[in-house]
Scaffold this active site. Structure first.
Site, PDB file in Angstrom:
ATOM      1  N   SER A 205     -18.810 -26.036 -21.943  1.00  0.00           N
ATOM      2  CA  SER A 205     -18.810 -27.383 -21.379  1.00  0.00           C
ATOM      3  C   SER A 205     -17.515 -27.608 -20.578  1.00  0.00           C
ATOM      4  O   SER A 205     -17.106 -26.730 -19.819  1.00  0.00           O
ATOM      5  CB  SER A 205     -18.967 -28.422 -22.495  1.00  0.00           C
TER       6      SER A 205
ATOM      7  N   ASP B 222     -29.848 -26.650 -18.247  1.00  0.00           N
ATOM      8  CA  ASP B 222     -28.619 -27.318 -18.706  1.00  0.00           C
ATOM      9  C   ASP B 222     -28.111 -28.254 -17.606  1.00  0.00           C
ATOM     10  O   ASP B 222     -27.808 -27.831 -16.489  1.00  0.00           O
ATOM     11  CB  ASP B 222     -27.569 -26.264 -19.059  1.00  0.00           C
TER      12      ASP B 222
ATOM     13  N   HIS C 226     -27.748 -27.007 -23.660  1.00  0.00           N
ATOM     14  CA  HIS C 226     -26.298 -26.978 -23.463  1.00  0.00           C
ATOM     15  C   HIS C 226     -25.576 -26.484 -24.708  1.00  0.00           C
ATOM     16  O   HIS C 226     -24.453 -25.965 -24.612  1.00  0.00           O
ATOM     17  CB  HIS C 226     -25.796 -28.379 -23.088  1.00  0.00           C
TER      18      HIS C 226
END
Length: 593
Positions: free
Chosen positions: A127, A190, A318
């Protein structure tokens, strides 16, 4: 194009990829720590640094709509378009977080130890932690690899990272031949790698709820996940379509008019992207223009009914990188759509039928063969391929002009040698009383035309991103500048252009000399100063200011620089001839004072 294991495809050990992914997810679960570090195993030759992502929306965007800032060149001196002096832009919030990591003395100590132990440093993050890893890798390359060829190159492995920098960053990374050190894994749906393509104002509240879900504060994806997904994808569509029009060479003035009212995201991908298709396959793409198109088209939905399901999947995916790679990393199902040629890459559309079928399968796995936009997706990828190939052809064209440039420079150097026995190179050309002076002027104009074409191609991004870093062209540009710029200065003051335009070093100096000067300064890490090729411009201005306060000090300072330039063979000794303008200037001031 082939199907192999990912580690074989990119020459990265699979255990390094899995260790990086594992540590990236571990850091994600420990946001209170700036980073974690450990080796692959007790006897490994790598050290992995994993950075924690932030779960606060304020750590994702700062300031403007897209939260970008100009690169701090003290940290990243290479992240610019060198000749045109354009500085890259990065996400300000991510940079501030990286700056905080760098301020931690323990981090630098651990990195220094890894370098001293001759271990490869691997930066990783999941991330927004991936964004910090990208900046850390760029910093490492600046501090260690650019300063020493003996330092082992780092590796950056990110998982679901948002975009960090603009197109200038991509140009700089490819110019320095650093692209291969950045590998970004992206699950097909994602949404996080696409978030930077969207202005904060349109998603701020939704993004915080998404981040809360990533923090496991919510058991299910937020109810407005479909609206969030749709908003991000719509903005990605605008950016991808705008970029596709640009690379297809659209001259429609409406395109620029719309972009002046609706600011598109400045962020662009760079490095290698590994798309996890969700079908057990991995697709590797390294062409940044193609990656941008795939980021958009692979997120498209074929039916309205898919919206809720895919939106929720986009958030779950994700958090699923480690599981996916554990299952599929070692399987021989990796398709690379692109091939290297001097770090530039192109899609193999004109391949044999078997290879063509593999390309189709890869595109199908990414969802680029489905729905009403499939043809547009293919056209956009072909345009990305065509642009890379055209840049290489343009490079071949100007490479073919090297001999002509060298021939002209040889003639001028011969002319320079003849003048050295008279009044000097500069003064002889400024007077232009002989036929050979006329021929020198013709050569000057021919070279100006050639170099202006090259600089204009750079300005329009029509040459490979690596061009400004090519030693042969840096050397040729330096030789051209030293031999020819004095003639341009002589011509400028002979025709009294300074009376209308001002000093040569102000608005009179052509961009072709500024560019070639900056190439050398960047390559040799020199300070930005008035170069030896502009010596005569300084002399002319001192002649104009004769008698003014401070003139003597300026002459003495210039004489010191001249001695150094002559000693380093950067300036000809003819500047000190008895009848040269510079010698007369010194005599005038030191005899009358």
């Amino acid at each position: 194009m082939g199907i192999v294991k990912l580690g074989e495809n990119m020459e990265i050990k699979e255990e390094v990829i899995m260790k990086a992914c594992s540590m990236a997810m571990k850091a994600h679960k420990s946001p209170e720590k700036q980073y974690l570090s450990e080796g692959i195993h007790s006897s490994s030759s790598e050290v992995v640094f994993s950075f924690a992502g932030s779960l606060s929306v304020n750590d994702w965007f700062a300031g403007s709509a897209f939260g970008e800032m100009k690169v701090d060149l003290q940290f990243f001196p290479s992240l610019k378009y060198v000749g045109l002096d354009q500085t890259g832009r990065v996400n300000e919030a991510f940079f501030k977080r990286f700056e905080a990591v760098l301020a931690n003395p323990r981090f630098k100590v651990e990195v220094e130890k890894a370098v001293a132990d001759r271990r490869q440093v691997v930066f990783t993050g999941h991330s927004s932690g991936g964004a910090i890893a990208i900046l850390a890798t760029a910093w490492f390359l600046e501090v260690y690899n650019r300063q020493s060829s003996n330092c082992m190159a780092p590796l950056c492995l990110t998982f679901g990272s948002p975009l960090v920098g603009d197109y200038i960053i991509n140009i700089a990374i490819r110019r320095e031949k650093w692209s291969r050190y950045f590998v970004n894994f992206v699950m097909r749906y994602d949404i996080v790698p696409r978030i930077s393509l969207c202005p904060l104002s349109s998603i701020k509240q939704q993004l915080q709820r998404v981040l809360d879900y990533f923090n496991q504060n919510a058991p299910q994806p937020p109810n407005d996940a479909p609206a969030f997904y749709e908003t991000v994808v719509k903005n990605a569509s605008s950016v991808a379509n705008y970029a596709a029009c640009k690379i297809m060479g659209s001259t429609n003035p409406l395109l620029e008019t719309v972009s002046s009212f609706i600011e598109p995201s400045p962020y662009r991908p760079f490095g290698t992207y590994v798309f996890c298709t969700g079908t057990g396959k991995l697709v590797v793409i390294s062409n940044p223009d193609a990656v941008l198109q795939v980021l958009f088209y692979s997120s498209q939905l074929s039916t309205e009914e898919e919206k809720v399901t895919v939106a929720q999947t986009s958030l779950r995916d994700h958090l699923n990188y480690e599981n996916y790679l554990q299952e599929h990393l070692k399987t021989p199902a990796v398709t690379s759509l692109f091939h290297h040629r001097q770090e530039a890459l192109a899609v193999s559309w004109n391949v044999a039928s078997v290879e063509r079928e593999k390309v189709d399968m890869a595109l199908n796995d990414l969802g680029l063969c489905l729905g009403f936009q499939s043809e547009r997706a293919r056209l956009s990828l072909r345009a990305a391929e065509a642009l890379e190939k055209q840049k290489l052809r343009n490079q071949d064209t100007i490479d073919g002009k090297k001999k002509d440039i060298e021939k002209c420079l040889d003639k001028l150097q011969e002319y320079q040698s003849k003048c050295a026995h008279k009044v000097g190179y500069y003064d002889a050309f400024k007077c232009s009383e002989e036929e050979e002076d006329f021929h020198a002027n013709v050569a000057r104009l021919e070279l100006a035309g050639t170099w202006d074409v090259i600089i204009e191609m750079l300005k329009r991004y029509e040459l490979p991103d690596e061009f400004e870093g090519q030693k042969e062209w840096i050397g040729l540009g330096t030789r051209y500048r030293r031999i020819v710029e004095p003639l341009d200065i002589a011509n400028y003051y002979r025709h009294l252009k300074n009376e209308d335009t001002g000093p040569y070093m102000g608005k009179g100096r052509p961009r072709r000399y500024k560019c070639t000067q900056k190439w050398r300064e960047h390559a040799e890490q020199l300070p930005n100063e008035i170069p030896e090729s502009c010596f005569w411009a300084e002399v002319e201005e001192l002649c104009i200011k004769a008698g003014c306060q401070g003139t003597i000090e300026s002459i003495l300072h210039l004489k010191t620089k001249v001695d150094k330039w002559i000693q380093n063979e950067e300036l000809g000794g003819d500047v000190l001839l008895e009848n040269s303008t510079f010698t007369k200037l010194q005599k005038q001031h030191f005899l009358t004072n």
